[in-house]
Each structure stands twice: as structure tokens, then as C-alpha cells.
Design an enzyme around this catalytic site. Structure first.
Site, PDB file in Angstrom:
ATOM      1  N   SER A 195      29.222  59.636  15.613  1.00  0.00           N
ATOM      2  CA  SER A 195      28.678  58.495  15.542  1.00  0.00           C
ATOM      3  C   SER A 195      29.758  57.463  15.210  1.00  0.00           C
ATOM      4  CB  SER A 195      27.466  58.346  14.486  1.00  0.00           C
ATOM      5  OG  SER A 195      26.682  57.293  14.687  1.00  0.00           O
TER       6      SER A 195
ATOM      7  N   HIS B 122      20.608  60.580  19.797  1.00  0.00           N
ATOM      8  CA  HIS B 122      21.464  60.808  18.872  1.00  0.00           C
ATOM      9  C   HIS B 122      21.742  62.119  18.286  1.00  0.00           C
ATOM     10  CE1 HIS B 122      24.951  58.696  16.854  1.00  0.00           C
ATOM     11  NE2 HIS B 122      24.642  58.874  15.856  1.00  0.00           N
TER      12      HIS B 122
END
Length: 265
Positions: free
Chosen positions: A127, A240
Site C-alpha cells: 500500500s 486491496h
């Protein structure tokens, strides 16, 4: 050569490990004169291993380093160090989202290099850790490989996509990309990839709503323009966060990929 005690360990505390074959410790180390904290995970027993610099995502309490995750990578045969970044979990200073806190990643690289059992050092970013990983790989030409998973590569794009993060980004960075384009560019490694020598692996879920796959596409495009070694694993069906079973498989696969890069170093 390392000057100014960057990465020097000043305190070690044992931490309960979720894996009987992995030892965990909370480390306090020096970064720009600040006492910053992080977690070290080492396979129990003799022998040398490659180093694995784990650069977390998020900010503050979002995306904190998880002991089980660090132990998972150590169990793949790495000595893993994961900085918490300045200002977190008892560390000094203030985190600033890939600004000066990149120095905490740089100092952590020095820390790993200084450990007697560590061979090559690989860098992994998840991330927001994606920009940290690339910036660190650019800083250290001896980096064995860089893996970015669901990684940010363009900070202005994050500002555009994530309305929920805009207030934080304006506060930490000092304003918007329109007002301070140079501050966002400084946090965007795409503009300095010419200096990167390590091979890169990009892992991204195409349905990622936290960090859009466009970040991966932009990074891949620029690396290919520069004729840098890059591999890409895109997962059409995932966001994600990958399902646990797939996650374990990808951890195993990326660990093998990292170890296969040694010959290029």
C-alpha cells in the site's frame, strides 16, 4: 558508507511470537537522531539468510505492523525488519507520509545490512509502503530486489482517488497537489526511477479500491520505458486484500521470486 549512526540499535525487547520457528523482537533504532521503533523477525537456529525490509502501509494506527505477517515472511527464510515509522508505538518524531519518514526506511536498510547473519537485502512495500520501498530501492543501489504489493506509486493520484485521505494529506504534506506539486512529486518515485537498479515485482488486485491498479500500470509503464527489469502479477478478481489462501500462496511465490534475483545482484 553509513555515517551518523543511522540504523544503530539502541534497545531490544523480546516479543511473543505466533510461530515457534521464528523469534520476534521490538527494536529501537536511530533515524536522523530520532529513536524509532520496529519489529525484527528471525528464523530460529544457525545460518545466514537474506534480509527482508518490510515497509507497512497506512499512517498512524491504520496499517500497523502485524507480528503474524512479519513472522510469515521470516518463516519463508528471511530475516525481516519492519519499521513502525517515526511517531508510532512509542517512537519519536512525527510520521509524514513518505516525506522525511522515508529516512526511517533508509536507516532500517542500514540496520538489516549491519546484522551478521544477513546476506542480500530485499525491500517489500504494501500500500503506502510501495512508495517507501521504491524510494529506498533508489537510495540503495545494492538492493537485491523490490516488491510492491497493492502499492502507491503516484502520490498525486492517491490525493485524487482517496477523498477520505485528503484532509490528512493536506495536513501532513502542507496542501494540495495543485498548490504544492513539488511536494507530491518528491513523494512520487516514478520521477526518479532512472536511479533504480534492482529488479521490481509488481503485485496488484485489479479491483483494488484503496490503491487503484492505475498506480501499478503507471509504475510498470515507466520501468519498461527505462528498460528496467520488472515482473507483474495482476489479479483480476481481487481488491486491496487477498483471500487468506491466495495470500499465503502469493507470499510463498514472491519469496521464491526474491530469492531467484540473487544472481542479478
Amino acid at each position: 558508507m553509513n555515517q551518523n549512526n543511522e540504523g544503530k540499535i539502541v534497545e531490544i525487547m523480546r516479543f511473543p511470537s505466533p510461530n515457534p520457528s521464528v523469534e520476534l523482537k521490538v527494536i529501537t533504532y536511530l533515524s536522523n537522531g530520532l529513536r524509532v521503533k520496529g519489529m525484527l523477525a528471525e528464523p530460529i537456529g544457525e545460518g545466514e539468510y537474506d534480509g527482508f525490509l518490510y515497509l507497512r502501509g497506512g499512517i498512524k494506527n491504520v496499517g500497523k505492523v502485524r507480528p503474524a505477517r512479519i513472522a510469515q515472511f521470516a518463516a519463508e527464510g528471511f530475516i525481516v525488519f519492519a519499521p513502525y515509522y517515526r511517531g508510532n508505538q512509542g517512537g519519536e518524531g512525527n510520521e509524514d507520509f513518505a516525506g522525511n519518514d522515508r529516512e526511517d526506511a533508509f536507516a532500517a536498510f542500514w540496520l538489516l545490512k549491519s546484522l551478521p547473519r544477513v546476506l542480500n537485502v530485499h525491500i517489500f512495500g504494501f500500500s503506502r509502503g510501495g512508495v517507501m520501498a521504491l524510494l529506498t530501492g533508489i537510495e540503495f543501489p545494492e538492493t537485491a530486489s523490490v516488491v510492491t504489493w497493492g502499492g502507491v506509486s503516484d502520490m498525486s493520484l492517491t490525493y485524487m482517488e482517496r477523498k477520505d485521505l485528503r484532509r490528512m494529506m493536506k495536513r501532513v504534506i502542507g496542501g494540495t497537489p495543485q498548490k504544492y506539486p513539488e511536494r507530491y512529486q518528491d513523494r512520487t518515485p516514478i520521477y526518479s526511477l532512472e536511479k533504480l537498479t534492482a529488479p521490481v515485482l509488481i503485485i496488484h488486485g485489479v479491483n483494488d479500491g484503496n490503491v487503484s491498479v492505475e498506480h501499478a500500470y503507471r509504475l510498470e509503464r515507466r520501468l519498461r520505458e527505462l528498460e528496467k527489469p520488472v515482473d507483474c502479477w495482476y489479479f483480476d478478481e481481487f481488491t486491496h486484500y487477498f483471500p487468506p489462501e491466495v495470500n499465503r500462496k502469493v507470499v510463498s511465490d514472491l519469496s521464491k521470486w526474491m530469492k531467484s534475483q540473487r544472481k542479478r545482484c
